[in-house]
Scaffold this active site. Structure first.
Site, PDB file in Angstrom:
ATOM      1  N   ARG A  79      11.851  -6.277   5.199  1.00  0.00           N
ATOM      2  CA  ARG A  79      12.073  -4.813   5.529  1.00  0.00           C
ATOM      3  C   ARG A  79      12.615  -4.642   6.930  1.00  0.00           C
ATOM      4  O   ARG A  79      13.167  -3.711   7.125  1.00  0.00           O
ATOM      5  CB  ARG A  79      10.431  -4.278   5.449  1.00  0.00           C
ATOM      6  CG  ARG A  79      10.415  -2.841   5.861  1.00  0.00           C
ATOM      7  CD  ARG A  79       9.228  -2.271   5.453  1.00  0.00           C
ATOM      8  NE  ARG A  79       8.087  -2.681   6.270  1.00  0.00           N
ATOM      9  CZ  ARG A  79       6.862  -2.436   6.292  1.00  0.00           C
ATOM     10  NH1 ARG A  79       6.485  -1.505   5.373  1.00  0.00           N
ATOM     11  NH2 ARG A  79       5.835  -2.916   7.107  1.00  0.00           N
TER      12      ARG A  79
ATOM     13  N   LYS B  81       0.985  -1.346   0.098  1.00  0.00           N
ATOM     14  CA  LYS B  81      -0.009   0.034   0.089  1.00  0.00           C
ATOM     15  C   LYS B  81       0.966   1.357   0.075  1.00  0.00           C
ATOM     16  O   LYS B  81       0.564   2.162  -0.675  1.00  0.00           O
ATOM     17  CB  LYS B  81      -1.079   0.181   1.478  1.00  0.00           C
ATOM     18  CG  LYS B  81      -1.990  -1.168   1.411  1.00  0.00           C
ATOM     19  CD  LYS B  81      -2.836  -0.937   2.482  1.00  0.00           C
ATOM     20  CE  LYS B  81      -2.099  -0.899   3.765  1.00  0.00           C
ATOM     21  NZ  LYS B  81      -1.775  -2.284   4.380  1.00  0.00           N
TER      22      LYS B  81
ATOM     23  N   ARG C 180      -9.881   1.508   8.300  1.00  0.00           N
ATOM     24  CA  ARG C 180      -9.264   0.020   8.502  1.00  0.00           C
ATOM     25  C   ARG C 180     -10.568  -0.758   9.461  1.00  0.00           C
ATOM     26  O   ARG C 180     -10.210  -1.873   9.716  1.00  0.00           O
ATOM     27  CB  ARG C 180      -8.165  -0.019   9.675  1.00  0.00           C
ATOM     28  CG  ARG C 180      -6.755  -0.186   8.736  1.00  0.00           C
ATOM     29  CD  ARG C 180      -5.590  -0.235   9.730  1.00  0.00           C
ATOM     30  NE  ARG C 180      -4.641  -0.952   9.398  1.00  0.00           N
ATOM     31  CZ  ARG C 180      -3.604  -0.353   8.682  1.00  0.00           C
ATOM     32  NH1 ARG C 180      -3.445   0.881   8.456  1.00  0.00           N
ATOM     33  NH2 ARG C 180      -2.303  -1.044   8.378  1.00  0.00           N
TER      34      ARG C 180
ATOM     35  N   ARG D 170      11.153  -0.697  12.272  1.00  0.00           N
ATOM     36  CA  ARG D 170       9.794  -0.326  12.783  1.00  0.00           C
ATOM     37  C   ARG D 170       9.518  -1.693  13.837  1.00  0.00           C
ATOM     38  O   ARG D 170       9.866  -2.522  13.588  1.00  0.00           O
ATOM     39  CB  ARG D 170       8.838  -0.724  11.447  1.00  0.00           C
ATOM     40  CG  ARG D 170       8.649   0.301  10.637  1.00  0.00           C
ATOM     41  CD  ARG D 170       7.604   0.327   9.402  1.00  0.00           C
ATOM     42  NE  ARG D 170       6.297  -0.492   9.845  1.00  0.00           N
ATOM     43  CZ  ARG D 170       5.356  -0.300   9.070  1.00  0.00           C
ATOM     44  NH1 ARG D 170       5.289   0.239   8.023  1.00  0.00           N
ATOM     45  NH2 ARG D 170       4.315  -0.957   9.332  1.00  0.00           N
TER      46      ARG D 170
END
Ligand code: B4P
Length: 193
Positions: free
Chosen positions: A128, A14, A89, A134
Site C-alpha cells: 500500500r 479492517k 484499541r 500514508r
C-alpha cells in the site's frame, strides 16, 4: 440495530472489509484512522496534535480519541447501527465505548477478529505504501504499529471473549472470500438471536 466492531492488527483488512459491510448492512462506518487522517490533511489543531503519534505508529491518547468518537456518535443519533473500525484499541477505550452505548440502551453485538500472519501484514502495508502517501506506511513504523498492537490492543480479545462476542475470521484469503466469511458470521449471529 446491529453494532459491529471490526478488530485485527494493522493491515489485516479492517478498512477494506468495513466499507463492504457498511454498504451491505447499511451501517454507519466509523473509522478512527480515517477521521484522524482527515484532520491531519486539513491541518486542524486536532490534526497537528495527533500527527506525531501517527507518524511514529503510536496510539493517539485515549482521552483524545474517546472525545472524537463521542462527537461522532452524537452526530448519528438515529443511525441503524455502526461498524467501529480501529476503535476500540485499548481496554480503556472498550470500557468507555460500552458505557457510551449503554446510555442509549444499545450495545456491541459482535466483534469480528480478523486473523492475518505478521509476514502478510507487512507485505500488504508495504504494498500500500507505494501509492497511499500514508506517513505511517514505512517499514520501521509498520513494525512499531504491529508491536503496539500486540501490547495494547491484542488484550482486548479477552475482554470481548468474556462478553461472548468474539468471532474469528480467517483474513488470509482474498478480499471477497474474507467478506463471504464475515457475511456468514453475521448471518449465524442473526439466526441464533
Ligand atoms: P488505522 O487507520 O486504523 O490503520 P490500521 O490499523 O493500520 O489498519 P488499516 O485500516 O489501515 O489497514 P487495512 O487493514 O484496512 O489507524 C492508523 C493510526 O491512527 C494508528 O496507528 C494510530 O496511530 C491512530 N489511531 C486510529 N485509531 C486509534 C484509536 N482508537 N486509538 C488510538 N490511536 C488510533 O488494510 C491494509 C492493506 O491491505 C490495504 O492496502 C488493503 O488493500 C490490503 N488488503 C486488505 N485486505 C486484503 C486481502 N484480503 N488480501 C490482500 N490485501 C488486502
Amino acid at each position: 440495530m446491529l453494532n459491529v466492531v471490526i478488530f485485527g492488527p494493522p493491515g489485516s483488512g479492517k478498512g477494506t472489509q468495513s466499507e463492504k459491510i457498511a454498504e451491505k448492512y447499511r451501517l454507519i462506518h466509523l473509522s478512527t484512522g480515517d477521521l484522524l487522517r482527515e484532520e491531519m490533511k486539513k491541518d486542524t489543531s486536532l490534526g497537528r496534535q495527533v500527527k506525531n503519534y501517527i507518524e511514529k505508529g503510536e496510539l493517539v491518547p485515549d482521552e483524545v480519541i474517546i472525545e472524537q468518537l463521542y462527537l461522532k456518535l452524537s452526530e448519528y443519533k438515529d443511525a441503524p447501527g455502526f461498524i467501529f473500525d480501529g476503535f476500540p484499541r485499548t481496554i480503556v477505550q472498550a470500557e468507555k465505548l460500552d458505557k457510551m452505548l449503554e446510555k442509549n440502551n444499545i450495545h456491541i453485538n459482535i466483534v469480528l477478529n480478523i486473523e492475518v500472519d505478521e509476514e502478510e501484514l507487512v507485505r500488504r502495508m508495504m504494498g500500500r505504501a507505494q501509492d497511499s502517501n500514508r506517513s505511517d506506511d514505512k517499514e520501521d513504523v509498520i513494525n512499531n504499529r504491529i508491536d503496539i498492537y500486540k501490547e495494547q490492543t491484542f488484550p482486548l480479545i479477552n475482554y470481548y471473549k468474556n462478553q461472548g462476542k468474539i468471532v474469528n475470521i480467517d483474513g488470509m484469503a482474498s478480499v471477497d472470500k474474507v467478506f463471504e466469511n464475515i457475511c456468514y458470521a453475521l448471518y449465524a449471529y442473526n439466526s441464533q438471536k
